[in-house]
Design a protein around this motif. Structure first.
Motif, mmCIF file in Angstrom:
data_model
loop_
_atom_site.group_PDB
_atom_site.id
_atom_site.type_symbol
_atom_site.label_atom_id
_atom_site.label_comp_id
_atom_site.label_asym_id
_atom_site.label_seq_id
_atom_site.Cartn_x
_atom_site.Cartn_y
_atom_site.Cartn_z
ATOM 1 N N ARG A 160 -7.778 7.258 -5.783
ATOM 2 C CA ARG A 160 -8.344 5.917 -5.900
ATOM 3 C C ARG A 160 -8.725 5.426 -4.520
ATOM 4 N NH1 ARG A 160 -2.561 3.605 -6.786
ATOM 5 N NH2 ARG A 160 -2.284 2.454 -4.854
ATOM 6 N N HIS A 161 -9.650 4.497 -4.498
ATOM 7 C CA HIS A 161 -10.093 3.868 -3.261
ATOM 8 C C HIS A 161 -9.869 2.372 -3.394
ATOM 9 C CE1 HIS A 161 -12.316 7.659 -3.438
ATOM 10 N NE2 HIS A 161 -12.207 7.641 -2.119
ATOM 11 N N GLU A 162 -9.306 1.777 -2.360
ATOM 12 C CA GLU A 162 -9.079 0.332 -2.366
ATOM 13 C C GLU A 162 -9.705 -0.261 -1.123
ATOM 14 O OE1 GLU A 162 -5.033 -0.735 -3.023
ATOM 15 O OE2 GLU A 162 -4.819 0.666 -4.682
ATOM 16 N N LEU A 163 -10.306 -1.407 -1.259
ATOM 17 C CA LEU A 163 -10.942 -2.106 -0.159
ATOM 18 C C LEU A 163 -10.145 -3.359 0.139
ATOM 19 C CD1 LEU A 163 -13.348 -2.581 1.772
ATOM 20 C CD2 LEU A 163 -14.454 -3.777 -0.132
ATOM 21 N N LEU A 164 -9.767 -3.506 1.383
ATOM 22 C CA LEU A 164 -9.040 -4.687 1.828
ATOM 23 C C LEU A 164 -9.864 -5.345 2.922
ATOM 24 C CD1 LEU A 164 -6.460 -6.437 1.926
ATOM 25 C CD2 LEU A 164 -5.593 -4.830 3.633
ATOM 26 N N ALA A 175 0.842 -1.196 0.000
ATOM 27 C CA ALA A 175 0.000 0.000 0.000
ATOM 28 C C ALA A 175 0.876 1.244 0.000
ATOM 29 C CB ALA A 175 -0.907 0.004 1.218
ATOM 30 N N GLN A 181 -5.689 6.380 5.341
ATOM 31 C CA GLN A 181 -5.573 7.230 4.155
ATOM 32 C C GLN A 181 -4.102 7.474 3.859
ATOM 33 O OE1 GLN A 181 -7.697 10.895 4.540
ATOM 34 N NE2 GLN A 181 -6.800 11.785 2.706
#
Length: 84
Positions: free
Chosen positions: A26-30, A18, A66
């Motif tokens: 951008r948005h990332e989901l983990l 990351a 963030q």
């Protein structure tokens, strides 16, 4: 983390790979488990390595970190269960 060959899967110096890249937002989901979240939070807070083990999350708790290109990571929320 290591793959079958014993090599790390993520670039050196990053937490789980990351890091901010490029100019676009951008948005990332983990979706992961307690200890991985603890490690991300420990890194974000720049706490000693051993501190990750003491962080405990509720089932379905949401933690938001963030990353911005010109700043260190920020812990936006930790273990939020307001949606339950």
């Amino acid at each position: 983390m290591r793959d079958e060959s014993g090599h790390g899967r993520f670039p050196a110096g990053t937490v789980g790979g990351a890091r901010p890249e490029g100019d676009a937002d951008r948005h990332e989901l983990l979706i992961t488990h307690n200890f991985v979240i603890g490690w991300f939070v420990r890194h974000t807070l720049d706490a000693p390595t051993w501190r990750w083990i003491g962080l405990n999350q509720a089932n379905c708790g949401i933690t938001v970190v963030q990353w911005e290109a010109d700043r260190p990571p920020t812990l936006v929320s930790f273990n939020d269960t307001g949606h339950l």
